[in-house]
Design an enzyme around this catalytic site. Structure first.
Site, PDB file in Angstrom:
ATOM      1  N   ASP A 436       0.822  -1.218   0.000  1.00  0.00           N
ATOM      2  CA  ASP A 436       0.000   0.000   0.000  1.00  0.00           C
ATOM      3  C   ASP A 436       0.853   1.264   0.000  1.00  0.00           C
ATOM      4  OD1 ASP A 436      -2.330  -1.482   0.079  1.00  0.00           O
ATOM      5  OD2 ASP A 436      -2.686  -1.189   2.213  1.00  0.00           O
ATOM      6  N   HIS A 480       1.122  -8.905   0.375  1.00  0.00           N
ATOM      7  CA  HIS A 480       0.431  -7.656   0.653  1.00  0.00           C
ATOM      8  C   HIS A 480       1.200  -6.837   1.683  1.00  0.00           C
ATOM      9  CE1 HIS A 480      -2.928  -5.032   0.074  1.00  0.00           C
ATOM     10  NE2 HIS A 480      -3.083  -4.898   1.373  1.00  0.00           N
ATOM     11  N   ASP A 491      -6.096  -5.622  -3.941  1.00  0.00           N
ATOM     12  CA  ASP A 491      -5.736  -4.238  -3.598  1.00  0.00           C
ATOM     13  C   ASP A 491      -4.279  -3.948  -3.959  1.00  0.00           C
ATOM     14  OD1 ASP A 491      -7.506  -5.717  -1.865  1.00  0.00           O
ATOM     15  OD2 ASP A 491      -7.686  -3.986  -0.551  1.00  0.00           O
TER      16      ASP A 491
END
Length: 729
Positions: A436, A480, A491
């Protein structure tokens, strides 16, 4: 005469909170209000998201969302109708600032029932209120449990330095504001304001607390004695879900001779620890920016519909936290908003995108600089994907078609503030290895290209090096993050791959560049191979190669649900990386375009035929608690519009792409009287692990909000692409 039993009205006498049972009655047939009449203000469709009855469920509609300005005289004559009949309602001051800010009502629901309401002026309200039966007293000793945990005992808020003001005193909703001054903690003078509210038909007392500064160990204590048992609710749940701590027994605080229950209901993530001292069971709570919300509950044998046993009390609390966590779904449209939504043309598409961008600039985007305030997470901001990356990218996309110096400056004001002179990235957490945190790197590259400042190049190089070090699955997919080992989430494809493609395009050459592009495309292929179900064409949210995660299927490693925004991340990533992979990379581009064309066919099969939007869980549109979700809709809209603009999809997709864009606006946008707009029905966040089990029910317990950048940014991306497409055709 219709009588509604077991309703509580908050009254305040000295330091006591007096809950009085009231009864509303006697409705009369009202005149019909048509949506094109001057009296009509708004309509709402409300769905019970639970499989149990809701009795006198509270609802609040703010004047702001209704499109009424601060001094609009229509506030004084508002009413709410169901099936043409007026409901008991009350104009209230929900935040306790001394000004009325919305209208409140209560409605009964059968399991999963849908009801439609109208809000209008000139409604003749029910005229008779009958107060029947008893007074049940819940005194302010409940609030005497508020204090500071010093590590050994709870230091209670001193009651002597308090002032109280009744802010609401109606039949449905009553509230008081209590200000505590000169509370000495660690040689600091603390001031706390508590707004305490209760509504008819509920045992719950709502507490909103605001301190002049954050307290690290704010605590709420419940009475402890040998005659009292401690009860705790489930904590293996999503962080924003509600849970509780309670006691049952002979409570001196309630002044009842029989056994009774006292509880505090709070967001699971707000509790830091559960401890105790000699006299209290203590819940130590976090209070970002000195703000906290929770509920107090009391019950006893002598009230109407009383709870008589500890088991009954626990069952009641379990039901209440489920009700609070899965709040009714509300579809809402004000008259002001409806009149503003016309046929979508190029200028209208750009207007909505710019208006949302400008609204967010005025509300909070510019506060997200280093050392500012993260409104979404209620803490100091960090170098994260949503505002520092996406929201600022959205502003630059608008600037490219409608130049405005404010949009350009925002990039350096916010994203640029994190980059120090030597290229160090402040408020960045490298040890997380979170994919992220790579997303804002795209805006760092843009800053370098605009300013030619070496610090931005150093920061971009650092993020590229972090990707080289990033842990991966055996096939090369990026984890992730370190705390989610062996896991590929949809994502993450969006968070990392556009940056890697952009970096390679800007700074790499030759075979090194080609390998980076190949690495990008390989990530999409791995995701498709492991997450796409060939029978449905839909993608599961995540895959755990080790199959050890509690949410992972033990045979496939996949999560169990098709989360629409997860697929939205993947869809946006597909069209974004192609901006940077040159035409000379024929095979790599063909792989991605083939996936785009396949994905478009598959996802359109699950579009809501009535509204042209998508649901939170893609393949269960009428499932209990499911709802039309705006961030995923915006992402799919952007994907379709950009694919047509870039010729990844044929021009035959133009009409459905435009209908999708119009559906996004019609279904989710609210226009306010001050000219700002809001985008509603956004899933705030969803993930896996740490209490998030990936079940259908889990995705429906996450908070639904307005104006989060994960929804607003794709809305703006889509608006810009709709403008381009409509202008060309």
């Amino acid at each position: 005469m219709i009588k509604l039993f077991n309703q509580f009205q908050l009254k305040l006498v000295s330091m006591n909170i007096l809950c009085i049972v009231i009864f509303a009655a006697c409705t009369k047939q009202a005149k019909t209000f048509h949506e094109n009449s001057s009296d009509f203000i708004a309509r709402a469709e409300i769905t019970n998201a639970n499989n149990f009855v809701l009795t006198q469920e509270p609802f609040y509609f703010s004047f702001y969302d209704l499109g009424l300005g601060t001094n609009d005289k229509r506030q004084e004559s508002l009413g709410i109708l169901q099936d043409g009949k007026p409901l008991s309602s009350q104009v209230i001051d929900q935040d306790g600032d001394g000004l009325a800010d919305g209208i409140f009502t209560q409605i009964d629901f059968e399991p999963a029932q849908i009801k439609s309401l109208s809000i209008a002026t000139g409604v003749k309200l029910p005229t008779s209120i009958t107060v029947e039966n008893k007074q049940t007293q819940a005194d302010a000793s409940l609030l005497k449990g508020l204090g500071f945990w010093n590590g050994k005992t709870i230091d209670l808020v001193p009651q002597v330095n308090s002032q109280q003001v009744v802010t609401n005193n109606g039949d449905l909703y009553s509230a008081v504001k209590i200000n505590y001054a000169n509370w000495n903690i660690n040689n600091q003078q603390i001031k706390i304001a508590t707004h305490i509210a209760a509504n008819a038909a509920s045992r719950l007392i709502h507490v909103q607390l605001t301190a002049n500064e954050a307290l690290p160990n704010l605590a709420v204590g419940l009475e402890k004695s040998p005659a009292i048992n401690l009860i705790q609710g489930d904590t293996n749940i999503a962080g924003d879900a509600w849970t509780y701590v309670a006691t049952w027994g002979k409570q001196s605080s309630t002044k009842l001779s029989d056994d009774s229950g006292v509880a505090i209901i709070f967001h699971r993530a707000d509790r830091k620890e559960q401890v105790q001292d000699e006299n209290h069971y203590v819940s130590v709570l976090s209070d970002p920016a000195g703000k906290l919300e929770y509920y107090f509950v009391t019950t006893g044998e002598k009230e109407l519909n009383s709870i008589k046993t500890e088991a009954e009390f626990k069952n009641y609390l379990d039901r209440e936290v489920e009700r609070l966590t899965k709040a009714p779904r509300i579809r809402f449209e004000s008259s002001l908003s409806a009149h503003a939504k016309k046929n979508l043309d190029a200028e209208a598409a750009l207007h909505w995108a710019k208006t949302l961008a400008d609204s967010e600039l005025a509300r909070k985007t510019l506060n997200y600089h280093l050392g500012g305030w993260d409104e979404y997470r209620k803490r100091l901001p960090k170098f994260e994907y949503d505002v520092v990356g996406m929201q600022l990218q959205a502003l630059q996309d608008i600037d490219a078609v409608s130049p405005n110096e404010r949009y350009k400056k925002a990039l350096e004001t916010v994203t640029g503030s994190y980059i120090q002179a030597d290229g160090t990235i402040s408020a960045y957490e490298p040890d997380l290895f979170s994919i992220d945190l790579i997303k804002p790197g795209q805006m760092v590259i843009l800053l370098e290209q605009r300013t030619k400042d070496i610090k931005y190049r150093k920061a971009a190089d650092y993020l590229r090096e972090r990707l080289r070090l990033h842990p991966r699955t055996s096939e090369g997919a990026f984890w992730h993050r370190a705390t989610y080992p062996n896991q590929l989430w949809l994502d993450g494809v969006y968070m990392g791959m556009p940056f890697l493609a952009q970096y390679a395009n800007a700074y790499e050459v030759g075979e090194v560049q080609h390998k980076s592009f190949a690495e990008v495309v390989h990530e999409f292929v791995i995701a498709r191979n492991h997450l796409r179900n060939p029978e449905t064409g839909l993608y599961y949210h995540a895959w755990d190669e080790s199959k050890k995660a509690d949410w992972a299927d033990k045979q496939t490693g996949r999560s169990s649900q098709y989360w629409s925004r997860g697929m939205g991340w993947y869809a946006m990533a597909l069209v974004d990386v192609l901006d940077f992979i040159p035409e000379s990379e024929t095979e790599l581009r063909k792989t991605l375009i083939d996936i785009i064309q396949e994905f478009a066919v598959d996802i359109l099969r699950y579009q809501d035929a009535e509204t042209f939007v998508w649901w939170q869980i893609t393949d269960k549109p009428r499932g209990l608690g499911n709802y039309r979700e705006s961030s995923a809709t915006a992402m799919f809209s952007y994907f379709l519009l950009k694919s047509v603009n870039k010729h990844y999809l044929p021009i035959s997709y133009k009409d459905i792409a435009i209908k999708t864009s119009g559906g996004m606006i019609n279904e989710f946008v609210t226009l306010h009287a001050d000219g700002k707009i809001s985008m509603n029905d956004q899933c705030l966040v969803a993930g896996l692990g740490f209490g998030r089990d990936g079940s259908y029910n889990y995705y429906l317990t996450e908070t639904i909000v307005s104006n989060d950048p994960k929804g607003n940014s794709p809305f703006i991306f889509a608006g810009v692409e709709a403008y381009k497409l409509l202008k060309q055709h």
